[in-house]
Structure formats: structure tokens, C-alpha cells
Design a protein around this motif. Structure first.
Motif, PDB file in Angstrom:
ATOM      1  N   SER A   1      38.004  37.991  54.830  1.00  0.00           N
ATOM      2  CA  SER A   1      37.488  37.396  53.591  1.00  0.00           C
ATOM      3  C   SER A   1      37.648  38.424  52.475  1.00  0.00           C
ATOM      4  O   SER A   1      37.442  39.628  52.686  1.00  0.00           O
ATOM      5  N   TYR A   2      38.029  37.942  51.296  1.00  0.00           N
ATOM      6  CA  TYR A   2      38.314  38.806  50.150  1.00  0.00           C
ATOM      7  C   TYR A   2      37.221  38.624  49.104  1.00  0.00           C
ATOM      8  O   TYR A   2      36.707  37.505  48.899  1.00  0.00           O
ATOM      9  N   SER A   3      36.893  39.729  48.428  1.00  0.00           N
ATOM     10  CA  SER A   3      35.882  39.671  47.362  1.00  0.00           C
ATOM     11  C   SER A   3      36.197  40.735  46.335  1.00  0.00           C
ATOM     12  O   SER A   3      36.897  41.722  46.618  1.00  0.00           O
TER      13      SER A   3
ATOM     14  N   SER B   1      33.588  39.976  37.494  1.00  0.00           N
ATOM     15  CA  SER B   1      33.650  38.613  38.027  1.00  0.00           C
ATOM     16  C   SER B   1      33.616  37.568  36.932  1.00  0.00           C
ATOM     17  O   SER B   1      33.919  36.396  37.181  1.00  0.00           O
TER      18      SER B   1
ATOM     19  N   HIS C   1      38.137  35.565  39.449  1.00  0.00           N
ATOM     20  CA  HIS C   1      37.551  35.211  40.745  1.00  0.00           C
ATOM     21  C   HIS C   1      38.675  35.167  41.773  1.00  0.00           C
ATOM     22  O   HIS C   1      39.849  34.996  41.425  1.00  0.00           O
TER      23      HIS C   1
ATOM     24  N   ASN D   1      40.072  33.957  45.751  1.00  0.00           N
ATOM     25  CA  ASN D   1      39.953  33.051  46.895  1.00  0.00           C
ATOM     26  C   ASN D   1      39.614  33.894  48.117  1.00  0.00           C
ATOM     27  O   ASN D   1      40.379  34.770  48.513  1.00  0.00           O
ATOM     28  N   GLN D   2      38.464  33.624  48.717  1.00  0.00           N
ATOM     29  CA  GLN D   2      38.001  34.461  49.822  1.00  0.00           C
ATOM     30  C   GLN D   2      38.903  34.367  51.042  1.00  0.00           C
ATOM     31  O   GLN D   2      38.939  35.293  51.863  1.00  0.00           O
TER      32      GLN D   2
ATOM     33  N   VAL E   1      39.313  45.150  44.920  1.00  0.00           N
ATOM     34  CA  VAL E   1      39.233  44.017  45.839  1.00  0.00           C
ATOM     35  C   VAL E   1      38.903  44.552  47.223  1.00  0.00           C
ATOM     36  O   VAL E   1      39.551  45.480  47.718  1.00  0.00           O
ATOM     37  N   GLU E   2      37.890  43.988  47.822  1.00  0.00           N
ATOM     38  CA  GLU E   2      37.474  44.385  49.162  1.00  0.00           C
ATOM     39  C   GLU E   2      37.822  43.276  50.144  1.00  0.00           C
ATOM     40  O   GLU E   2      37.630  42.096  49.858  1.00  0.00           O
TER      41      GLU E   2
ATOM     42  N   SER F   1      35.724  46.943  56.763  1.00  0.00           N
ATOM     43  CA  SER F   1      36.321  46.556  55.474  1.00  0.00           C
ATOM     44  C   SER F   1      37.148  47.702  54.931  1.00  0.00           C
ATOM     45  O   SER F   1      37.066  48.848  55.400  1.00  0.00           O
TER      46      SER F   1
ATOM     47  N   THR G   1      39.299  48.668  50.817  1.00  0.00           N
ATOM     48  CA  THR G   1      39.370  48.298  49.405  1.00  0.00           C
ATOM     49  C   THR G   1      40.726  48.715  48.838  1.00  0.00           C
ATOM     50  O   THR G   1      41.281  49.753  49.216  1.00  0.00           O
TER      51      THR G   1
END
Length: 826
Positions: A484-486, A498, A502, A504-505, A528-529, A539, A541
Motif C-alpha cells: 500500500s502506498y501513502s 496531501s 493524493h 492510489n494506495q 512516498v511510503e 516499509s 520511502t
């Protein structure tokens, strides 16, 4: 012609007999043109009369092989002579000829004998002759041969024969009734076909000519066999070792039997010797080929049932009478390791986690072998190097345990081959494959391909526009590889990142959340993590450097002169004025950057009449194009400012210019008195930059020399000098200072530009720098249009403050640095 010659010959014969007959001889090997005799001399006729008397040489029924030379009367050979072709085997070979002369008619007879020469070698009818004789033939037996032939005659014919030396044969020659010599071969010694089945001889025929010539024929004498040898078995008694359980049809042995005879006398047949002592079991186990003597198995042999077998064989040939032989074979059965070991998997624990500790038991294995003693002793091993090993618990039982660290990302499973080998000779082995699956644990963090990415996006793109797609990979599987991306908000842009973007996770696609404005933010650093779904989650980054690409979304703004919207700017200038007089200057800025901020000034014509003014395209200066003398005349001028974007944006300004005698404008006057620069003067900016670089290089060299000397002497003058040469400022406010009053002989503009975090820089510009401004450009400046207008107001107030207390007109020829405005106006 032939009829005439025959008539002359008949007339000569009727006239009377010839005066005489001439005889000549010539060897057959003489070439054409060879001399035979002189017929003119022998006939008593003068040679010079032969042509007049028409001498003719006639033959009997054939073309004459001779001719007469009319010049000297010589008889010559006319064509090649071959006695064997002309007279064959005749003892004599003579040519009768007639010689006819006219005026008076005279006939003479000639006879030319062709003498034989030894030009032919003897020759046999067949070059190779085959003869047969039985090996029991008695001495004195004769074998007749064909005689050789020689076309030559007399002493040149065949004289004798010779035979090559032989132990068993000799040559005999006898005369036939016609006198021909016939050769014969006579047997002198008994023959033995088993020692020599063929005899090769050479028969030679010799003539008696000079030189002697010969001919040969190869004579092959074949000795025919007689049944005088019995079949013999070698060895008569033999022993054969045969392993038990050999396949049916295996060759036990092949009898080595020889019979020196040939043909039917040497053909041998084989039989089991029938007797009451021969058990029927033997006949059921073995078979015998009667033609080849090959013994094969008919059934499986068992060492436990019988360890040896005795086989008696007799042989006989097909001669008349037949002759016999005997041999005995002992077959000993050898015990073999005929049972393979077995591998039994008792239990199996699969899959095994990749973080399993060393020594973890994976499976229990048992090995067995139905053979006894050494053939039943079994050992187990793993065939290749893997992180597993076998540990023996007790006899025949083993445990499969881990022997090293497991890594599912390198090997998701292991196909373990266990090999069981007994101690027999040769050893027998069995293999069994056991598949061990390795289960995954979350021991790998997801990673990006590179730690930093770069992307570009145009400003004013609608929200939801795809900017960039980041992709990470995780060597784990299942839930541990679900990513999952954030976006990590670091607050470096004032507002949360943010609010701008945004992501897409699921797939890492980055989208815009709002409209981006290049004039507000030129670059974004978006951390981006990526995180997996393992337990605990891992995780990593990566940073996306997103550069905003400027669009032409800002129209030029006219900052001087300031005119309310919908109004015109009134400006008066003094009279009289000459062409090139600077009336005023229009200054505009553009909030865009790059080529979108490149501005150009244009004069819009409202009538067909040429206006008395022009505007400089790049500086916005409005100058007079022709001399003006009439006061009180007002002129309407429309100036349009365009940028260089696509599509181009513009702004316009209406100027009402009027000429007045009482208008005072000292600064323009001072400018008018200065020498005018040509319209296509060199670019002073380039020259100024080159001068500054050169001066800087010289200064650096001088400072280095002074610093080196100070360092040696211990002085600190150079430090104080450097501190005075360049000072650092921490404020962003720019200052523009003009020292002194403008003078006609040399007005100097003094400009100081300062910026936060930059060195304090100063520049002195002469009034001749109207066509080239020296600008210090700071990339990615965050100054806004309001800051640019504020800087313009400060510069205007400085220009309007007189040094002597008197009011001065506004100097429209001014510049300010690129760091104070986002667009270029000149």
C-alpha cells in the motif's frame, strides 16, 4: 586415267616380255620417303627422261605403297609399311609392281619384299588365368595353359616360356603338330590346402628378336579341399561363470571350434551329448544352436538351487565320411546382489517456515534391503548440497533435519533426493524424492527501484490528473507482499502536501488534488511510503521531485505609468524636440517565467497617418520620430504589451501626449544631450559580463598571492580585506541608491541588489546602458507581482526625490533586477 594406264600396260605386255624383273627389299619400320632403290639406274634409263616418257608405277589390286622420284629415278616408300597387316602370318611378304614407260613403250616388273622387324611383343589370350587342383592330387599332374601369340615371324616369333619359382609347380613345354610351343604346369610336390589354399604364379613368353620382347600372364592355382581334418574344440574343457538371475536368452558361451577344411568339409554341427546322466533340468535351462555352437539360457538361474552345471557337447562336420569332435563346459553360477534397497517415508512435516532454527526435524525415513549380509547393509545420503541433512537414529532409521538457514526468496521449495545404497558388489541403489515447501515470513521490506524520482507536470492541470506512477517490489509472497502506498506529509510547503496530491494506495499512481500554480510553487518534494501487509509490517520511502512546468496563464501587467482601468495617461513634453527624443517609457511585468515572460512593446496605429512617435520593441521607450515645433498639439498613442507565450497574452495602455513650451523635464534633456547610441549598437551586457569575469579572475589571483604572503608573515590583513570586499546580508529587501545629481557630462546610475542568503552585490551602470541591462537572475524566485510593484514604487520615489530640493521630473529610464520581478520587460 586408270583405263589409260591399263591400256598402256596391256600394250606393253603384248609388245613383248620385259627386259627383266627388279627385286628390292625394305624393312617394315622405314618411314615414308625412305629410299628403296634406283629403278632408272637398274633399268638403264636416263633419269632426266623419266618425266618425258611419263613413267607410271602400277600395283596389283591395291594402292601402291611406293613411288618413283622422277627427278633422280629413286624408288621411295610412299606410306607406312606394316608387314603383319599386309601379309599376316605368311613367311614371305612381297609387293609385285609394274613400271610403264612411253615413247617408246616399255614395261618392267618390280618386286619389293617387306622384311619383318621385331616390333611386336608376345601376348597371352588372357592376362589372368585361374586353375584348380585337388589337395590330394599326385605329383606329375599336369595343368595345360594356352600358348602366347606373336604377330612377328621367323626369328622374331616366340622362342620359349618361363615360370616364376614355386615349391610345388614346374614348367613343361612341348611342340604341337604345327610347330607351336605349348606351356604346361606340372605338380612336383604334394599340396596341403590348410597351409596354402592358393598359389600365385607368373608365366612369361619370350621371343628371339633383337632386342628380346616378352609378355606375361598371372596364373592362380586354387587348391580344392578334401575332408582330412576333424573339428577341434579349443579348449576341450572350459569353465564359464554366470551370474544368477541373468535375463532369459543371455549368451552363456560360444564354442570355439575349428575345422581346417572348407566347404561342407568344414561346416560343423553341434549337439548335446545324450546320456542317462544328463538331467532334464539342464535341457530346460540351456539351449544349443546346432549351426553356431552358441549356448544361451532358457530360464532364470538361481544360485540357491544349483551353483554349477556340467554340459557335454559333441560336433561333426558334413564331409564324407563325417568326422567328429568333443568338448565339455562347466557353468558356475555366481551369487549377485539382486535386491535393491527400499526407502520408506514414515512421516513428513511440510511446509516449513523459512525462519526455522537449525536441527528442526522435517521427516522420518526408514531403509531396508531383502538381501543378506553385506548385500543387505544400506546407507542413506542426500545427493546434493542443500540446507538439510540426515541424522541416523538407530539401525535403518534416519531423521531429516535442517542444516542451514532457509530463504524462501532464494528457494521456495527443495526437491530432496535421498539415495539408499547397499554394500553389495556391485552396489545397488534406490533414490526417492521428497519435496519440502518453504513457507514465507515477512523478512523483506518493499523497495523502490531508485530512492529518488523526477517528474514534470504542467500548471493549471485539472485535479485528478495522473502525475507519476511509483512502483515498488517485495520479494515476499501472499499477505507479506501486498503493498500500500501513502504520502508522508513533512509540512515543508506550508500547507499539507496531501492538499496538493493524493496517491492510489494499491498501484502507487500519484494524482493532483488541486490546480497547481507555477507562480506559487515551482517544485514539490513528495515523500512516498510503501508498506506491506505483513506482521509486523515493513516499509520504505522514496522521494518524488515534481517540477511544475510554467504555462502562459498571466497577461502582462503595466506598472508604469499607473493608470486606472478605462483611463488614459496624460503626459506633456517640452518643445522643441528633435527625432529620437525620449518622451516617456512604458514598463510592464509578467508573473510567468521563461519565454512566457518575454515581453515586447508595440504601437497600435488608429489611422493611416504615420504617428510622430515610435516605441522600442524590447525596452518600451517612446521616442519622437520627427521634429515637433508646434505647441498645444495633443497626440493619442495606444501601446500594446505582448508576452511570448502560446497563445500570446497582452495588455494595452492609452497615452495622451501633448507638447508644451512650459513643460520642464531636466532628466530627459540631460539624456538628449548625451551621445546617442546607434540602433544596432553592440550588446553591452555581453561585454559587461566578460569584463566582470576577467576582473574577477585577476582579483582571485591577486588575493591568492596576498593570502600566501600573509600566511607566511603571520599577518591577517587579507582576512580584513576579504571581509570588506564581500559582505553577506540576511534581508530580502532590495535597495536602489542614486548618489549625486544627474549631470550631462556623465550620469552614473548606482544599483545595489541584495537577497536573503546571497552575497551583497553592487553594480554601476552608465547612462549608455539603455540597450543592455546587467541582471542577476535567481532561479525559482518566489517573488510575486505585488513584490515587484513595491520595488517599482521604491525605485520611483528615489528617482523623484531631488538632491537640491527642486522638483524633478520622473526619470523613465530605470531598471530593476530579475530577482525583484518575475517577468522581463526590456
Amino acid at each position: 586415267m586408270a583405263g589409260r594406264l591399263l591400256a598402256l600396260a596391256a600394250a606393253a605386255w603384248l609388245a613383248g616380255p620385259a627386259a627383266g624383273q627388279l627385286r628390292y627389299s625394305v624393312p617394315e619400320d622405314r618411314p615414308p620417303g625412305s629410299w628403296v632403290g634406283n629403278v632408272a639406274k637398274d633399268l638403264g634409263v636416263e633419269a632426266r627422261s623419266l618425266a618425258a616418257r611419263r613413267l607410271q608405277l602400277l600395283g596389283e589390286g591395291r594402292r601402291p605403297a611406293f613411288r618413283v622420284n622422277l627427278a633422280d629415278g629413286a624408288l621411295l616408300v610412299h606410306e607406312r609399311l606394316d608387314r603383319e597387316a599386309l601379309c599376316r602370318a605368311s613367311p614371305t611378304c612381297a609387293f609385285p609392281l609394274q613400271l610403264v614407260l612411253e615413247n617408246p613403250l616399255q614395261l618392267s616388273r618390280l618386286e619389293v619384299e617387306i622384311l619383318d622387324v621385331n616390333d611386336n611383343a608376345p601376348r597371352f589370350p588372357k592376362e589372368e588365368v585361374a586353375l584348380e587342383i585337388t589337395e590330394v592330387a599326385n605329383p606329375g599332374t599336369r595343368l595345360r595353359l594356352e600358348a602366347a601369340e606373336d604377330p612377328d615371324t621367323g626369328s622374331n616369333s616366340i622362342a620359349t616360356y618361363e615360370l616364376s619359382p614355386s615349391e610345388h609347380f614346374a614348367l613343361s613345354i612341348h611342340l604341337r603338330g604345327d610347330g607351336v610351343k605349348m606351356p604346361e604346369i606340372v605338380l612336383e610336390k604334394l599340396l596341403d590346402r590348410e597351409k596354402a589354399a592358393v598359389h600365385h604364379l607368373v608365366l612369361t613368353a619370350l621371343d628371339s628378336g633383337t632386342p628380346v620382347q616378352s609378355g606375361t600372364a598371372k596364373v592362380t592355382v586354387h587348391v580344392l579341399d578334401a575332408n582330412d581334418n576333424p573339428p577341434v574344440c579349443e579348449p576341450p574343457v572350459s569353465k564359464v561363470y554366470l551370474e544368477e538371475n541373468v535375463p532369459v536368452g543371455t549368451v552363456v558361451t560360444k564354442l570355439n571350434v575349428t575345422d581346417l577344411d572348407e566347404g561342407p568339409n568344414g561346416e560343423v554341427e553341434y549337439f548335446f551329448k545324450a546320456s542317462n546322466s544328463v538331467p532334464q533340468k539342464l535341457l530346460s535351462l540351456f539351449s544349443l544352436d546346432p549351426q553356431t555352437g552358441e549356448i544361451r539360457t532358457k530360464a532364470l538361474l538361481d544360485y540357491e538351487e544349483s551353483s554349477a552345471y556340467e554340459i557335454a557337447i559333441y560336433m561333426k562336420d558334413k564331409g564324407s565320411p563325417a568326422m567328429e569332435g568333443h568338448c565339455n563346459i562347466r557353468v558356475e553360477v555366481v551369487d549377485v546382489n539382486d535386491n535393491s534397497p527400499e526407502i520408506v517415508l514414515t512421516s513428513l512435516s511440510s511446509p516449513v517456515q523459512e525462519d526455522a532454527p537449525l536441527g528442526t526435524v522435517i521427516a522420518l525415513i526408514r531403509a531396508k534391503d531383502n538381501d543378506s549380509e553385506e548385500n543387505g547393509q544400506v546407507r542413506l545420503e542426500i545427493t546434493r548440497h542443500i540446507p538439510f541433512k540426515l541424522v541416523s537414529s538407530f539401525k535403518g532409521h534416519y531423521s531429516l533435519v535442517t542444516d542451514g538457514p532457509l530463504d524462501r526468496e532464494k528457494a521456495a521449495g527443495y526437491n530432496i533426493t535421498v539415495k539408499a545404497t547397499d554394500s553389495g558388489l556391485p552396489p545397488r541403489a534406490t533414490q526417492k524424492s521428497i519435496f519440502i515447501q518453504v513457507s514465507d515470513v515477512n523478512d523483506n521490506a518493499p523497495t523502490f527501484s531508485i530512492p529518488s524520482y523526477t517528474a514534470h507536470v504542467e500548471e493549471n492541470t485539472p485535479p485528478g490528473t495522473l502525475v507519476f506512477s511509483l512502483s515498488a517490489c517485495d520479494p515476499d509472497i501472499g499477505v507479506n507482499s501486498k503493498l500500500s502506498y501513502s504520502i508522508v506529509d513533512n509540512g515543508s510547503h506550508g500547507l499539507p502536501i496531501s492538499t496538493y496530491f493524493h496517491i492510489n494506495q494499491e498501484n502507487g499512481s500519484l494524482y493532483t488534488s488541486r490546480v497547481l500554480d507555477y507562480e506559487q510553487e515551482k517544485v514539490f518534494q513528495v515523500p512516498v511510503e510503501v508498506k506491506d501487509a505483513g506482521s509486523p509490517p515493513l516499509s520504505s520511502t522514496a522521494t518524488l521531485h515534481l517540477f511544475i512546468v510554467d504555462q502562459n496563464d498571466n497577461a502582462p501587467t503595466i506598472v508604469h505609468p499607473e493608470v486606472p482601468k478605462g483611463s488614459a495617461f496624460h503626459h506633456a513634453f517640452p518643445l522643441p524636440v528633435e527625432p529620437g527624443f525620449l518622451v516617456t517609457k512604458v514598463v510592464a511585468v509578467d508573473a510567468d517565467s521563461g519565454h512566457n515572460a518575454w515581453l515586447s512593446y508595440h504601437l497600435l496605429q488608429e489611422s493611416n497617418e504615420a504617428p510622430p512617435f515610435k516605441v522600442e520593441r524590447h525596452s518600451g521607450e517612446i521616442r519622437v520620430t520627427r521634429a515637433l515645433r508646434e505647441p498645444g498639439v495633443s497626440h493619442r498613442v495606444v501601446i500594446e504589451v505582448r508576452d511570448n507565450g502560446v497563445p500570446s497574452l497582452s495588455a494595452s495602455l492609452v497615452l495622451l501626449l501633448s507638447s508644451e513650451n512650459r513643460a520642464v523635464q531636466d532628466f530627459p534633456k540631460s539624456l538628449d544631450r548625451l551621445p546617442k547610441s546607434p540602433s544596432r549598437a553592440p550588446n553591452l551586457t555581453l561585454y559587461l559580463i566578460i569584463s566582470l569575469v576577467a576582473i574577477s579572475l585577476v582579483s582571485c589571483v591577486m588575493l591568492a598571492v596576498v593570502g600566501a604572503r600573509c600566511f607566511k608573515s603571520g599577518l591577517c590583513v587579507s582576512g580584513w580585506f576579504l571581509a570588506r570586499c564581500c559582505s553577506r546580508r540576511t534581508d530580502r529587501k532590495s535597495t536602489v541608491n542614486f548618489n549625486g545629481r544627474p549631470r550631462p557630462e556623465g550620469f552614473i546610475r548606482y544599483l545595489e541588489v541584495g537577497a536573503a542568503g546571497a552575497q551583497h552585490c553592487k553594480s554601476c551602470l552608465s547612462p549608455m546602458s539603455e540597450q543592455g541591462d546587467f541582471l542577476f537572475v535567481k532561479p525559482f524566485s518566489h517573488s510575486t507581482t505585488a513584490e515587484s510593484i513595491l520595488a517599482f514604487e521604491q525605485a520611483s520615489s528615489a528617482l523623484q526625490t531631488p538632491s537640491d530640493g527642486q522638483a524633478q521630473p520622473v526619470n523613465t529610464d530605470w531598471r530593476f533586477s530579475q530577482a525583484q520581478r518575475p517577468g522581463t520587460s526590456g
